[in-house]
Design a protein around this motif. Structure first.
Motif, PDB file in Angstrom:
ATOM      1  N   THR A  16       0.868  -1.173   0.000  1.00 55.20           N
ATOM      2  CA  THR A  16       0.000   0.000   0.000  1.00 55.20           C
ATOM      3  C   THR A  16       0.904   1.222   0.000  1.00 55.20           C
ATOM      4  O   THR A  16       1.867   1.291   0.773  1.00 55.20           O
ATOM      5  CB  THR A  16      -0.938   0.045   1.222  1.00 55.20           C
ATOM      6  N   ILE A  17       0.613   2.174  -0.884  1.00 55.44           N
ATOM      7  CA  ILE A  17       1.373   3.415  -0.927  1.00 55.44           C
ATOM      8  C   ILE A  17       0.393   4.565  -0.728  1.00 55.44           C
ATOM      9  O   ILE A  17      -0.526   4.759  -1.520  1.00 55.44           O
ATOM     10  CB  ILE A  17       2.138   3.567  -2.255  1.00 55.44           C
ATOM     11  N   SER A  18       0.596   5.299   0.349  1.00 54.32           N
ATOM     12  CA  SER A  18      -0.310   6.392   0.722  1.00 54.32           C
ATOM     13  C   SER A  18       0.454   7.704   0.790  1.00 54.32           C
ATOM     14  O   SER A  18       1.663   7.725   1.056  1.00 54.32           O
ATOM     15  CB  SER A  18      -0.966   6.105   2.075  1.00 54.32           C
ATOM     16  N   ALA A  19      -0.266   8.790   0.570  1.00 56.95           N
ATOM     17  CA  ALA A  19       0.337  10.124   0.621  1.00 56.95           C
ATOM     18  C   ALA A  19      -0.771  11.153   0.486  1.00 56.95           C
ATOM     19  O   ALA A  19      -1.815  10.869  -0.107  1.00 56.95           O
ATOM     20  CB  ALA A  19       1.342  10.304  -0.519  1.00 56.95           C
ATOM     21  N   PRO A  20      -0.547  12.350   0.994  1.00 60.84           N
ATOM     22  CA  PRO A  20      -1.516  13.416   0.732  1.00 60.84           C
ATOM     23  C   PRO A  20      -1.467  13.807  -0.739  1.00 60.84           C
ATOM     24  O   PRO A  20      -0.443  13.633  -1.409  1.00 60.84           O
ATOM     25  CB  PRO A  20      -1.039  14.555   1.633  1.00 60.84           C
ATOM     26  N   SER A  21      -2.564  14.317  -1.255  1.00 63.18           N
ATOM     27  CA  SER A  21      -2.618  14.751  -2.646  1.00 63.18           C
ATOM     28  C   SER A  21      -1.543  15.797  -2.904  1.00 63.18           C
ATOM     29  O   SER A  21      -1.403  16.756  -2.151  1.00 63.18           O
ATOM     30  CB  SER A  21      -4.000  15.328  -2.949  1.00 63.18           C
ATOM     31  N   GLY A  22      -0.739  15.588  -3.965  1.00 65.32           N
ATOM     32  CA  GLY A  22       0.319  16.523  -4.303  1.00 65.32           C
ATOM     33  C   GLY A  22       1.693  16.109  -3.826  1.00 65.32           C
ATOM     34  O   GLY A  22       2.684  16.767  -4.142  1.00 65.32           O
ATOM     35  N   ALA A  23       1.795  15.004  -3.099  1.00 67.07           N
ATOM     36  CA  ALA A  23       3.101  14.562  -2.589  1.00 67.07           C
ATOM     37  C   ALA A  23       3.942  13.873  -3.657  1.00 67.07           C
ATOM     38  O   ALA A  23       5.125  13.605  -3.440  1.00 67.07           O
ATOM     39  CB  ALA A  23       2.918  13.632  -1.388  1.00 67.07           C
ATOM     40  N   GLY A  24       3.333  13.560  -4.807  1.00 65.98           N
ATOM     41  CA  GLY A  24       4.098  12.941  -5.885  1.00 65.98           C
ATOM     42  C   GLY A  24       3.992  11.431  -5.944  1.00 65.98           C
ATOM     43  O   GLY A  24       4.768  10.778  -6.645  1.00 65.98           O
ATOM     44  N   LYS A  25       3.004  10.884  -5.260  1.00 63.71           N
ATOM     45  CA  LYS A  25       2.856   9.434  -5.188  1.00 63.71           C
ATOM     46  C   LYS A  25       2.684   8.792  -6.558  1.00 63.71           C
ATOM     47  O   LYS A  25       3.382   7.822  -6.894  1.00 63.71           O
ATOM     48  CB  LYS A  25       1.642   9.112  -4.302  1.00 63.71           C
ATOM     49  N   THR A  26       1.788   9.314  -7.369  1.00 62.22           N
ATOM     50  CA  THR A  26       1.500   8.694  -8.667  1.00 62.22           C
ATOM     51  C   THR A  26       2.705   8.758  -9.597  1.00 62.22           C
ATOM     52  O   THR A  26       3.013   7.788 -10.293  1.00 62.22           O
ATOM     53  CB  THR A  26       0.280   9.365  -9.321  1.00 62.22           C
ATOM     54  N   SER A  27       3.411   9.873  -9.611  1.00 58.88           N
ATOM     55  CA  SER A  27       4.605   9.997 -10.448  1.00 58.88           C
ATOM     56  C   SER A  27       5.668   8.991 -10.027  1.00 58.88           C
ATOM     57  O   SER A  27       6.326   8.364 -10.871  1.00 58.88           O
ATOM     58  CB  SER A  27       5.172  11.415 -10.371  1.00 58.88           C
ATOM     59  N   LEU A  28       5.847   8.806  -8.735  1.00 56.99           N
ATOM     60  CA  LEU A  28       6.833   7.850  -8.242  1.00 56.99           C
ATOM     61  C   LEU A  28       6.442   6.417  -8.599  1.00 56.99           C
ATOM     62  O   LEU A  28       7.276   5.617  -9.032  1.00 56.99           O
ATOM     63  CB  LEU A  28       6.996   7.989  -6.725  1.00 56.99           C
ATOM     64  N   VAL A  29       5.162   6.098  -8.432  1.00 57.81           N
ATOM     65  CA  VAL A  29       4.706   4.747  -8.748  1.00 57.81           C
ATOM     66  C   VAL A  29       4.865   4.461 -10.241  1.00 57.81           C
ATOM     67  O   VAL A  29       5.329   3.384 -10.632  1.00 57.81           O
ATOM     68  CB  VAL A  29       3.241   4.541  -8.303  1.00 57.81           C
ATOM     69  N   ASN A  30       4.511   5.414 -11.086  1.00 61.59           N
ATOM     70  CA  ASN A  30       4.659   5.219 -12.532  1.00 61.59           C
ATOM     71  C   ASN A  30       6.115   4.985 -12.916  1.00 61.59           C
ATOM     72  O   ASN A  30       6.423   4.129 -13.758  1.00 61.59           O
ATOM     73  CB  ASN A  30       4.110   6.430 -13.290  1.00 61.59           C
ATOM     74  N   ALA A  31       7.030   5.724 -12.304  1.00 65.38           N
ATOM     75  CA  ALA A  31       8.455   5.537 -12.582  1.00 65.38           C
ATOM     76  C   ALA A  31       8.940   4.190 -12.069  1.00 65.38           C
ATOM     77  O   ALA A  31       9.748   3.518 -12.721  1.00 65.38           O
ATOM     78  CB  ALA A  31       9.262   6.671 -11.943  1.00 65.38           C
ATOM     79  N   LEU A  32       8.437   3.774 -10.913  1.00 64.86           N
ATOM     80  CA  LEU A  32       8.819   2.474 -10.356  1.00 64.86           C
ATOM     81  C   LEU A  32       8.392   1.336 -11.282  1.00 64.86           C
ATOM     82  O   LEU A  32       9.146   0.385 -11.516  1.00 64.86           O
ATOM     83  CB  LEU A  32       8.175   2.300  -8.978  1.00 64.86           C
TER      84      LEU A  32
END
Length: 205
Positions: free
Chosen positions: A9-25
């Motif tokens: 599970t990867i959680s973060a507040p909106s704007g922390a860059g979670k989706t960009s990091l996951v896509n790169a991973l």
């Protein structure tokens, strides 16, 4: 028999860059995929149904909820989000690791249902940077941004419930840390013994 995948599970507040990091991973690490959640949220420019989310209306979502189709679900900013129970189980059984990009409420539900899941929380380097990222996206109006920032500190307090904490200050460093977490869990004794059973048998015979 393939080694069962690991659920993250990867959680973060909106704007922390979670989706960009996951896509790169996903681009740099094989054998891992991200769950595509169902949501009642309107589709944003550039998003595609079945790729970013499965976009459904509220009646459809509630019907699925009543049929126990979701492993977890949550209401966030007046929209519903849910993770397909069957898809996650089938993907893990096939040997693939699965990432759930979910808020802290969803992560809490997952921990109860799947105790061996791995929780990761992503933090911004400061609230000022978080505001800059939300404003820079150009996807939300000022009132939505204000609401997201007001919710951010409450969300941030739930970092203590995760197993790993990643600070997304320098993107490349944060990405390397995510990769290290995945690699670490693939090298666990149980996984390695199952994955390399023939080698171990030959070495010890």
């Amino acid at each position: 028999m393939s080694t069962r995948g690991t659920l993250y599970t990867i959680s973060a507040p909106s704007g922390a860059g979670k989706t960009s990091l996951v896509n790169a991973l996903l681009k740099q690490c094989g054998g891992i995929t991200v769950s595509v959640s169902h949501t009642t949220r309107p589709m944003r420019p550039g998003e595609r149904d079945g790729v970013n989310y499965h976009f459904v209306d509220e009646n459809t979502f509630m019907t699925m909820l009543g049929a126990s189709a979701f492993l977890e679900h949550a209401r966030v900013f007046n929209n519903y989000y849910g993770t397909s129970r069957d898809w996650v189980a089938q993907t893990l059984d096939s040997g693939q690791d699965v990432i759930l990009e979910i808020d802290w409420q969803g992560a809490e539900q997952i921990r109860r249902l799947v105790p061996d899941c791995i929780g990761i929380f992503i933090l911004p380097p400061s609230l000022a940077v978080l505001e800059q990222r939300l404003t820079g996206r150009g996807q939300d109006d000022e009132s939505v941004i204000r609401h997201r920032l007001a919710e951010a500190q409450q969300e941030l307090s739930h970092y203590v419930e995760a197993d790993y904490l990643v600070i997304n200050d320098q993107f490349d460093r944060a990405l390397a840390e995510l990769q290290a977490i995945v690699t670490c869990h693939r090298l666990r004794l149980g996984s390695q013994c199952q994955r390399n059973a023939n080698l171990l048998k030959d070495l010890l015979s």
